[in-house]
Design a protein around this motif. Structure first.
Motif, PDB file in Angstrom:
ATOM      1  N   LEU A  51       0.899  -1.241   0.005  1.00  0.00           N
ATOM      2  CA  LEU A  51      -0.008   0.005  -0.123  1.00  0.00           C
ATOM      3  C   LEU A  51       0.941   1.187  -0.021  1.00  0.00           C
ATOM      4  O   LEU A  51       0.284   2.628   0.270  1.00  0.00           O
ATOM      5  N   HIS A  52       2.214   1.222  -0.203  1.00  0.00           N
ATOM      6  CA  HIS A  52       3.073   2.105   0.140  1.00  0.00           C
ATOM      7  C   HIS A  52       3.310   3.018  -1.005  1.00  0.00           C
ATOM      8  O   HIS A  52       2.683   4.271  -0.943  1.00  0.00           O
ATOM      9  N   ARG A  76      -0.713   7.673  -2.670  1.00  0.00           N
ATOM     10  CA  ARG A  76       0.392   8.016  -2.062  1.00  0.00           C
ATOM     11  C   ARG A  76       1.661   8.473  -3.107  1.00  0.00           C
ATOM     12  O   ARG A  76       2.260   9.675  -2.801  1.00  0.00           O
ATOM     13  N   PRO A 105      -6.871   7.662   4.443  1.00  0.00           N
ATOM     14  CA  PRO A 105      -5.841   7.001   5.411  1.00  0.00           C
ATOM     15  C   PRO A 105      -5.970   7.587   6.938  1.00  0.00           C
ATOM     16  O   PRO A 105      -6.700   8.652   7.116  1.00  0.00           O
ATOM     17  N   TRP A 162      -1.351  14.805   6.119  1.00  0.00           N
ATOM     18  CA  TRP A 162      -0.836  14.754   4.679  1.00  0.00           C
ATOM     19  C   TRP A 162      -0.791  16.043   4.021  1.00  0.00           C
ATOM     20  O   TRP A 162      -1.861  17.053   4.487  1.00  0.00           O
TER      21      TRP A 162
END
Lengths: 437, 328
Positions: free
Chosen positions: B136-137, B188, B211, B217
Motif C-alpha cells: 500500500l506504500h 501516495r 488514510p 498529509w
C-alpha cells in the motif's frame, strides 16, 4: 559449590544502601559486613564502584522450548539471562505446544533445573492459548505456577476472561494479559499513526491496547482478581493502570525495554528487526514510559525477550514475526532510562528485581512451593541470588557477541552505559567479570 | 531528498525533489519521439541487464517496464513468480541474491508487501532498484506518469512544448483524487508527485477509505464530491477493490457509486477543460461510468501510453552513467 566473596560494593537494600562485603556460602547469603575475610578457596568478586542487589527477575522471556529450539532453548536463554544479571527467568507459555498442563510445566521446570539460572514458568490461561476453554490452572498452580498468560495474544472473549479471573482468583494466582484487541490490530505491523499512514503499513492502534486495559481493569474490579498487564506501551495505558492501582485494585504492570528506548520512527526503513507486538509507539509514549519508570508507577521492567532465527525475521515487514531480544540489554537500558548518573539504585533494583519478584511471588518471605527466593532485601540467611552491576561501565552492543541462539537485537552498535559484572544464581557465581564462568 | 535520479534508486516518490521529478518528465519527453519511430529503439542501456521481478499480479506495469527496458536496448531478465522457486518457499533475499548472481544492473520490483523495494535495495546495494509498486506504500512510476500525462495535455492545450514548461503548469492546479486512498499506493505516489510540482491536492473518499492521520498529509479533504466537481482541474479516480466494497469499508459498490462514482451526470458538471485520470484497471460502472471513461476528457489510454517513455526515463537516469564497478 565454592564460597563467593563480593568485596567493596554498594549493597542496595530496601531501605538504603551501604558499602559492605557479602559472603555467599551453601546457596545462602552467609554474612555481610565491612572487610570480611575471604575463606580459603573462595571466589572473590572485586565490586568497588559497583552496585550489589538482588538478582534480576524477568517476568517475560520467550525461551522457545519446546517447539522452536532453533531460536532459543531454556539452556541458551538462561545463559543470556545470566549475562544480563538475571537469577530467575519466568518462561512464557506460548511455546509449541503451549504450556497448558502439568506435564508441560514439569517439562519446562525439569529442563530449567539444569540451566545456569533459575527458571520458573507461566502457564497458559486457556487450552492451547486459543482463548476458548480454561486451561487446568489448579494442577499447574500445584507445581508452583503463580502467573498465567496467553501472551502473544490476549484473551479476546470477555466472558472467557471473566471466568478465568474468577477461577484464578480462587486459586490465588495472577493473570498476565497481553492487551491488544485482535480485531482492531488485524493485519497490522506497526503503530497506527502518521508514519504508518505514509508507509502504507496497516497499523496496530494504541486504542487496541487501551480498550483491553480498560476492559480488564473493569473485569478485575468485578471479579476481584489479580491481574498483571504485560508490556504496556502507551501513555494512556499507564495512566489507567496507575489510576486502578490508586483505587486499590490488585493490578500490576510491566514495561519492556524496547518500548521505553525506541519509538515508531525506527520502522521508517521497513527493517523488521523493529517489529514488535505491541508495536513501538510515538515518542510521547516513550517519554511517558520513562517518566513512569522514574516515578515507580510500574512494577517491573520485563524483557519480552523474543528470539527469532534470521531466516524467519528477515522477511518483508508485514510478514516477519514480531519480537526482539532483551535479556542481555535490559539492565543497561533501564539504567539509561532512569537517568544514568542520576539513576536511583533502589528504583533500579525495584524495577528489575524486587518488583517483578513481587508479581511472580518469589520473594524469600513468600510461600514457595518450588522456587528459591528472589528480589529480597539481602539479609543474612536469604537465598543467594545476587547481581553485581557496574554503573560506570561503557560498552557497545555487538549482535555477534550475544549469548543466546538468536541475533535479532535492535540495539546492534548502540553505546550502552552500565553493565552487569557478576551474577550469582542459587548461590553459584555464574557470570564473573561479564563472562559466563 | 534526491535532486536527480541519476544513479539513484527509485523507491519512494516522497524522496524526490521538484527538480528531480521535472528532470524525469523532461527526459521522458525526449523518449516520446523514440516511441513514434519505425525502429523504436535507442542504445542507451545496451549491454545492461534489467531484472523484472513481479511477485504480484500485474499486466500493464510489467509490460510497460519491459517494453521501456527493451527500447533502451537493455537485456531483460523476467522472473515469472508462478513458475519460480518463490513458490517453493525461497525467501525474497535468496531470490534477489540468485538473480544478482546472474549479473544485473537493475531490478524492477513489484511486491505485495509495503517496503519490499527498500529491503531489496539493502540486499543488493550495488544494483539500482526501481519500485514498481510495494504493498500500500508507493507506486512511484505511476505518480510520475500521471504527472507527465497531465503536463503533456496542458502544454498541448497551450501549444507549447511540455519540456519547456518545467513545473509551471502545476502551479495552483487543483487536483482531486477520489476513491480508496487508504489502500492505494498510487494515491501516495500521486500526492507526492503533484505536491512536489506545486499543485493543490484534494482528496475525496468515504471516511472509511481515507488514510489514518490524513490531516498530516499535505492535502485538503473534500467531504462533498459534488461540490468539488465545480472547481477540479484534474480528477484522478482510484480503483475500488471489490473486497473493500462489500460491507467492509463501504456498504456496497452501488452505494459507493452513489456517493463517489464519476457518473455521467457528475461528469457533465465538471469544468469543460477538466481532465480525468484512472490508473487502471477500471471497474466500469463502479468508480466511473463506462461512457465517462470514453470521453475526450479521459486520459486513461494516454496514461498507459505515457508509461513507456516515463519508465524509459526512470531506467535511463537510474541505470545509465553508473557502472557496477563504480558502485562497488
Amino acid at each position: 559449590m565454592s564460597d563467593v566473596l563480593v568485596r567493596g560494593g554498594l549493597v542496595v537494600g530496601v531501605d538504603g544502601a551501604e558499602r559492605v562485603d557479602v559472603l555467599v556460602r551453601d546457596g545462602v547469603l552467609a554474612d555481610r559486613g565491612p572487610s570480611l575475610d575471604a575463606p580459603a578457596g573462595a571466589r572473590v568478586v572485586e565490586a568497588g564502584d559497583c552496585w550489589i542487589g538482588p538478582g534480576f527477575v524477568d517476568l517475560h522471556a520467550h525461551l522457545r522450548e519446546p517447539g522452536a529450539e532453533a531460536a532459543e532453548t531454556i539452556e541458551s536463554g538462561a545463559r543470556a539471562a545470566a549475562i544480563g544479571g538475571y537469577s530467575l527467568v519466568v518462561a512464557m507459555a506460548n511455546t509449541e505446544p503451549a504450556i497448558d498442563s502439568a506435564a508441560l510445566v514439569e517439562y519446562v521446570l525439569s529442563r530449567g533445573s539444569r540451566a545456569c539460572v533459575e527458571v520458573a514458568v507461566t502457564g497458559a490461561i486457556t487450552v492451547g492459548r486459543r482463548g476458548e476453554s480454561l486451561a487446568p490452572m489448579a494442577e499447574m498452580a500445584a507445581l508452583g505456577v503463580r502467573l498465567f498468560s496467553d501472551d502473544g495474544v490476549g484473551v479476546q472473549d470477555p466472558a472467557v476472561m471473566r471466568r478465568a479471573m474468577l477461577y484464578a482468583g480462587a486459586l490465588g494466582v495472577r493473570l498476565g494479559e497481553h492487551c491488544e484487541d485482535e480485531r482492531l490490530v488485524a493485519g497490522g505491523s506497526m503503530n497506527e499513526g502518521v508514519l504508518s499512514s505514509r508507509l502504507g503499513l496497516v497499523g496496530r492502534p494504541a486504542m487496541a491496547e487501551e480498550l483491553m486495559v480498560l476492559r480488564d481493569i473493569e473485569l478485575a474490579r468485578w471479579t476481584g482478581a489479580a491481574i498483571h498487564f504485560l508490556h504496556l506501551s502507551t501513555a494512556r495505558s499507564l495512566a489507567m493502570v496507575a489510576s486502578a492501582r490508586r483505587e486499590g485494585l490488585d493490578v500490576t504492570s510491566e514495561v519492556a525495554p524496547h518500548h521505553f528506548t525506541l519509538d515508531e520512527s525506527a520502522c521508517a526503513d521497513f527493517d523488521p528487526l523493529f517489529k514488535v507486538h505491541p508495536p513501538l509507539r510515538r515518542a510521547e509514549d516513550v517519554a511517558a514510559l520513562r517518566e513512569a519508570l522514574v516515578r515507580g508507577e510500574v512494577d517491573a521492567v520485563a524483557t519480552d525477550h523474543a528470539p527469532h532465527p534470521p531466516e524467519s525475521k528477515d522477511l518483508p515487514f508485514d510478514e516477519a514475526p514480531a519480537g526482539v531480544l532483551g535479556l542481555e540489554h535490559a539492565a543497561s537500558l533501564t539504567y539509561e532510562a532512569l537517568g544514568s548518573e542520576e539513576c536511583d539504585p533502589r528504583r533500579f533494583f525495584d524495577l528489575l528485581s524486587r518488583g517483578p519478584a513481587r508479581v511472580a511471588r518469589v520473594r524469600p518471605e513468600d510461600p514457595r512451593p518450588r522456587h528459591g527466593g528472589h528480589g529480597g532485601a539481602l539479609r543474612v540467611g536469604d537465598d543467594a541470588n545476587l547481581v553485581v552491576f557496574d554503573p560506570g561501565a561503557r560498552w557497545v552492543v555487538d549482535r555477534d557477541e550475544l549469548h543466546g541462539r538468536s541475533r535479532n537485537t535492535p540495539y546492534h552498535g548502540r553505546a550502552m552505559r552500565g553493565r552487569v559484572r557478576a551474577t550469582i544464581a542459587r548461590g553459584v557465581l555464574v557470570v564473573d567479570d561479564g563472562e559466563l564462568t | 531528498m534526491i535532486d536527480s535520479l541519476r544513479g539513484q534508486n527509485l523507491l519512494d516518490l516522497g524522496d524526490l525533489s521538484r527538480e528531480a521529478i521535472v528532470e524525469v518528465l523532461d527526459v521522458a519527453e525526449s523518449f516520446v519521439e523514440v516511441n513514434r519511430r519505425t525502429v523504436k529503439k535507442v542504445p542507451a542501456l545496451k549491454g545492461r541487464v534489467v531484472a523484472s521481478l513481479f511477485f504480484e499480479e500485474s499486466t500493464r506495469t510489467r509490460l510497460s517496464f519491459e517494453t521501456a527496458a527493451k527500447r533502451l536496448s537493455a537485456d531483460v531478465l523476467s522472473l515469472a513468480v508462478a513458475s519460480s522457486s518463490v513458490k517453493k518457499g525461497e525467501s525474497l533475499r535468496d531470490t534477489i541474491a540468485t538473480i544478482d548472481a546472474l549479473g544485473i544492473d537493475a531490478v524492477v520490483l513489484r511486491h505485495r508487501s509495503s517496503g519490499a523495494a527498500r529491503q531489496v535495495s539493502r540486499y543488493v546495494p550495488h544494483v539500482r532498484v526501481i519500485n514498481a509498486g510495494d504493498g500500500l506504500h508507493q507506486h512511484p512510476t505511476q505518480g510520475l506518469l500521471d504527472a507527465f500525462t497531465v503536463r503533456a495535455a496542458l502544454s498541448e492545450r497551450r501549444g507549447v512544448p511540455a519540456a519547456s514548461t518545467g513545473a509551471d503548469l502545476f502551479d495552483g492546479l487543483r487536483v482531486l483524487i477520489v476513491g480508496d486512498i487508504m489502500h492505494s499506493r498510487v494515491a501516495r505516489s500521486d500526492v507526492d508527485a503533484y505536491t512536489a510540482l506545486g499543485a493543490q491536492v484534494h482528496l475525496c473518499a468515504p471516511a472509511t477509505l481515507l488514510p489514518t492521520e490524513v490531516a498530516t498529509w499535505p492535502v485538503s479533504i473534500e467531504e462533498d464530491f459534488d461540490e468539488a466537481l465545480a472547481w477540479a482541474d484534474v480528477v484522478g479516480l482510484l480503483r475500488l477493490q471489490h473486497e473493500r466494497g462489500s460491507g467492509v469499508f463501504v456498504p456496497s459498490t452501488a452505494e459507493y457509486t452513489l456517493t463517489h462514482g464519476l457518473t455521467l451526470d457528475r461528469a457533465r458538471r465538471l469544468k469543460p477543460d477538466a481532465l480525468i485520470l484512472h490508473p487502471g484497471p477500471m471497474n466500469r460502472g463502479v468508480e466511473l461510468d463506462s461512457r465517462v471513461a470514453d470521453l475526450p476528457a479521459s486520459l486513461v489510454t494516454r496514461q498507459v501510453a505515457s508509461g513507456v517513455p516515463v519508465r524509459m526515463a526512470v531506467l535511463f537516469l537510474s541505470v545509465a552513467g553508473t557502472t557496477k564497478e563504480e558502485r562497488r
